[in-house]
Design an enzyme around this catalytic site. Structure first.
Site, PDB file in Angstrom:
ATOM      1  N   ASP A  22     -31.672  57.667 100.136  1.00 48.41           N
ATOM      2  CA  ASP A  22     -31.614  56.870 101.363  1.00 48.41           C
ATOM      3  C   ASP A  22     -31.237  55.415 101.067  1.00 48.41           C
ATOM      4  O   ASP A  22     -31.531  54.896 100.000  1.00 48.41           O
ATOM      5  CB  ASP A  22     -32.980  56.929 102.068  1.00 48.41           C
ATOM      6  CG  ASP A  22     -32.893  56.491 103.526  1.00 48.41           C
ATOM      7  OD1 ASP A  22     -31.778  56.426 104.075  1.00 48.41           O
ATOM      8  OD2 ASP A  22     -33.950  56.209 104.110  1.00 48.41           O
ATOM      9  N   ASN A  24     -27.962  53.971 101.853  1.00 45.94           N
ATOM     10  CA  ASN A  24     -26.522  53.682 101.714  1.00 45.94           C
ATOM     11  C   ASN A  24     -26.015  52.731 102.786  1.00 45.94           C
ATOM     12  O   ASN A  24     -25.234  51.821 102.520  1.00 45.94           O
ATOM     13  CB  ASN A  24     -25.702  54.969 101.832  1.00 45.94           C
ATOM     14  CG  ASN A  24     -25.981  55.943 100.710  1.00 45.94           C
ATOM     15  OD1 ASN A  24     -26.623  55.593  99.729  1.00 45.94           O
ATOM     16  ND2 ASN A  24     -25.505  57.169 100.861  1.00 45.94           N
ATOM     17  N   GLY A  25     -26.456  52.962 104.019  1.00 43.92           N
ATOM     18  CA  GLY A  25     -25.988  52.160 105.151  1.00 43.92           C
ATOM     19  C   GLY A  25     -26.401  50.701 104.993  1.00 43.92           C
ATOM     20  O   GLY A  25     -25.588  49.784 105.159  1.00 43.92           O
ATOM     21  N   TRP A  27     -27.212  49.182 102.273  1.00 46.15           N
ATOM     22  CA  TRP A  27     -26.521  48.624 101.085  1.00 46.15           C
ATOM     23  C   TRP A  27     -25.154  48.084 101.493  1.00 46.15           C
ATOM     24  O   TRP A  27     -24.755  47.009 101.071  1.00 46.15           O
ATOM     25  CB  TRP A  27     -26.384  49.740 100.039  1.00 46.15           C
ATOM     26  CG  TRP A  27     -25.863  49.318  98.706  1.00 46.15           C
ATOM     27  CD1 TRP A  27     -26.585  48.896  97.631  1.00 46.15           C
ATOM     28  CD2 TRP A  27     -24.485  49.310  98.292  1.00 46.15           C
ATOM     29  NE1 TRP A  27     -25.750  48.616  96.572  1.00 46.15           N
ATOM     30  CE2 TRP A  27     -24.455  48.863  96.948  1.00 46.15           C
ATOM     31  CE3 TRP A  27     -23.267  49.632  98.914  1.00 46.15           C
ATOM     32  CZ2 TRP A  27     -23.269  48.740  96.219  1.00 46.15           C
ATOM     33  CZ3 TRP A  27     -22.092  49.503  98.195  1.00 46.15           C
ATOM     34  CH2 TRP A  27     -22.102  49.058  96.865  1.00 46.15           C
ATOM     35  N   ASN A  70     -28.862  64.190 111.128  1.00 45.57           N
ATOM     36  CA  ASN A  70     -27.811  63.193 110.887  1.00 45.57           C
ATOM     37  C   ASN A  70     -26.587  63.353 111.792  1.00 45.57           C
ATOM     38  O   ASN A  70     -25.744  62.448 111.871  1.00 45.57           O
ATOM     39  CB  ASN A  70     -27.383  63.174 109.408  1.00 45.57           C
ATOM     40  CG  ASN A  70     -28.408  62.530 108.488  1.00 45.57           C
ATOM     41  OD1 ASN A  70     -28.576  62.939 107.336  1.00 45.57           O
ATOM     42  ND2 ASN A  70     -29.110  61.513 108.970  1.00 45.57           N
ATOM     43  N   TRP A  71     -26.506  64.472 112.521  1.00 43.24           N
ATOM     44  CA  TRP A  71     -25.419  64.633 113.506  1.00 43.24           C
ATOM     45  C   TRP A  71     -25.541  63.612 114.628  1.00 43.24           C
ATOM     46  O   TRP A  71     -24.605  63.400 115.392  1.00 43.24           O
ATOM     47  CB  TRP A  71     -25.435  66.042 114.114  1.00 43.24           C
ATOM     48  CG  TRP A  71     -25.240  67.138 113.114  1.00 43.24           C
ATOM     49  CD1 TRP A  71     -26.216  67.952 112.607  1.00 43.24           C
ATOM     50  CD2 TRP A  71     -24.010  67.560 112.491  1.00 43.24           C
ATOM     51  NE1 TRP A  71     -25.668  68.836 111.703  1.00 43.24           N
ATOM     52  CE2 TRP A  71     -24.320  68.623 111.621  1.00 43.24           C
ATOM     53  CE3 TRP A  71     -22.678  67.130 112.584  1.00 43.24           C
ATOM     54  CZ2 TRP A  71     -23.347  69.274 110.852  1.00 43.24           C
ATOM     55  CZ3 TRP A  71     -21.725  67.789 111.816  1.00 43.24           C
ATOM     56  CH2 TRP A  71     -22.057  68.833 110.967  1.00 43.24           C
TER      57      TRP A  71
HETATM   58  C1  IPE Z   1     -32.834  61.285 105.317  1.00 44.75           C
HETATM   59  O1  IPE Z   1     -32.430  59.992 105.556  1.00 44.75           O
HETATM   60  C2  IPE Z   1     -31.655  62.188 105.163  1.00 44.75           C
HETATM   61  C3  IPE Z   1     -30.832  62.000 103.970  1.00 44.75           C
HETATM   62  C4  IPE Z   1     -31.079  61.174 102.971  1.00 44.75           C
HETATM   63  C5  IPE Z   1     -29.666  62.825 103.898  1.00 44.75           C
HETATM   64  P1  IPE Z   1     -32.301  59.393 107.029  1.00 44.75           P
HETATM   65  O2  IPE Z   1     -31.841  57.997 106.877  1.00 44.75           O
HETATM   66  O3  IPE Z   1     -31.456  60.291 107.855  1.00 44.75           O
HETATM   67  O4  IPE Z   1     -33.784  59.476 107.564  1.00 44.75           O
HETATM   68  P2  IPE Z   1     -34.497  58.626 108.698  1.00 44.75           P
HETATM   69  O5  IPE Z   1     -33.636  58.709 109.922  1.00 44.75           O
HETATM   70  O6  IPE Z   1     -34.603  57.215 108.197  1.00 44.75           O
HETATM   71  O7  IPE Z   1     -35.835  59.249 108.865  1.00 44.75           O
HETATM   72  C1  IPE Z   2     -28.680  57.993 103.313  1.00 42.69           C
HETATM   73  O1  IPE Z   2     -28.350  56.675 103.619  1.00 42.69           O
HETATM   74  C2  IPE Z   2     -27.496  58.913 103.369  1.00 42.69           C
HETATM   75  C3  IPE Z   2     -27.461  59.810 104.542  1.00 42.69           C
HETATM   76  C4  IPE Z   2     -28.416  59.954 105.405  1.00 42.69           C
HETATM   77  C5  IPE Z   2     -26.253  60.568 104.747  1.00 42.69           C
HETATM   78  P1  IPE Z   2     -28.413  56.136 105.112  1.00 42.69           P
HETATM   79  O2  IPE Z   2     -27.057  56.311 105.723  1.00 42.69           O
HETATM   80  O3  IPE Z   2     -29.508  56.759 105.859  1.00 42.69           O
HETATM   81  O4  IPE Z   2     -28.691  54.607 104.863  1.00 42.69           O
HETATM   82  P2  IPE Z   2     -29.643  53.665 105.732  1.00 42.69           P
HETATM   83  O5  IPE Z   2     -30.976  54.324 105.754  1.00 42.69           O
HETATM   84  O6  IPE Z   2     -29.031  53.552 107.085  1.00 42.69           O
HETATM   85  O7  IPE Z   2     -29.649  52.385 104.987  1.00 42.69           O
HETATM   86 MG    MG Z   3     -31.446  56.265 106.102  1.00 45.10          MG
END
Ligand code: IPE
Ligand code: IPE
Ligand code: MG
Length: 244
Positions: A22, A24-25, A27, A70-71
């Site tokens: 978790d 990536n966004g 970052w 995540n969809w």
């Molecule tokens: C969990 O992360 C799913 C993955 C790492 C693929 P999310 O970012 O989707 O989880 P929430 O929404 O913060 O609970």
């Molecule tokens: C985890 O990183 C990857 C996936 C869920 C695909 P995020 O995309 O959830 O990153 P944040 O939590 O928004 O920083």
């Molecule tokens: Mg996340």
């Protein structure tokens, strides 16, 4: 490749590590870049962590790449992630095969596009004879969804008369889970400072140890991974019993 002393896995290290990758966004946002930039950086980190596993005594690694929830993200992000998964498989297949990694995918494939599913099938087939390290990638995976699909298939077997309701116990149900060939995870790591499970391996992690680290996934290095594993060795897992 031998790890240095600091990286040596404890003898009682976790055989199966599951990671909720978790952050990536955030970052990417911290760098003023689009979220997908962070996902690409995260994908590069996966290689480093997978490569570290044999040296660190981790035989099974299960990583959460995309959840059933995540969809709900924008179409741009979802489509970008799906493209990333396709490219990741195409780019990494040979290296994974040569490194002796057996790759499996868990999650419901029904919602994934045909091209991605066929790449997943091919990679599973290509690496099916490998045994050095078992990498399981969760795509369109949700713990509740997995248990629900398992219950549905179990009910179907009963309806068909191939199984009696009297035979249903935890072991029987587990045979219908996506993870039926895998041991339960010993340690679940989540990066990015969030202390929640987000629907990952709900059934399988009943007695897992958890480690929540603040580092965002694209910054999670092999050295930090080794440190977390070393910390695991100090834990006392009792499984409900009292230590003799
Ligand atoms: C969990 O992360 C799913 C993955 C790492 C693929 P999310 O970012 O989707 O989880 P929430 O929404 O913060 O609970
Ligand atoms: C985890 O990183 C990857 C996936 C869920 C695909 P995020 O995309 O959830 O990153 P944040 O939590 O928004 O920083
Ligand atoms: Mg996340």
């Amino acid at each position: 490749m031998a790890g240095d002393a600091q990286e040596t896995a404890p003898r009682t290290g976790p055989g199966h590590v599951a990671i909720i990758m978790d952050g990536n966004g955030r970052w990417a946002q911290m760098r003023g870049r689009p979220r997908l930039f962070g996902h690409h950086a995260g994908a590069r980190r996966v290689r480093e962590i997978v490569e570290a596993c044999p040296d660190l005594g981790v035989r099974y690694l299960t990583i959460f790449a995309f959840s059933t929830e995540n969809w709900r993200r924008t179409q741009t992000e979802v489509a970008g992630l799906m493209t990333l998964f396709r490219r990741y498989i195409q780019r990494e297949a040979q290296a994974l095969f040569k490194a002796g990694v057996r790759v499996r995918f868990i999650g419901d494939r029904i919602r994934l596009d045909d091209k991605l599913v066929s790449l997943m099938d091919d990679l599973e087939m290509l690496t099916s004879g490998n045994d050095a390290c078992h990498l399981t990638i969760a795509i369109n995976y949700g713990g509740r969804d997995e248990v629900t699909r398992a219950a549905k298939r179990l009910a179907y077997e009963i309806e068909m008369g191939r199984l009696s309701h009297k035979d249903v116990d935890a072991e029987t149900l587990a045979r219908f889970l996506d993870t039926h060939v895998l041991p339960d995870p010993d340690l679940v790591i989540r990066t990015s400072g969030e202390a929640r499970i987000s629907n990952f391996l709900l059934w399988q992690s009943a007695y897992a140890e958890y480690e929540f680290v603040d580092t965002l996934w694209p910054d999670f290095t092999r050295a930090e991974f080794a440190k977390v594993l070393a910390g695991y060795g100090a834990r006392d897992r009792r499984f409900g019993a009292v230590r003799a």
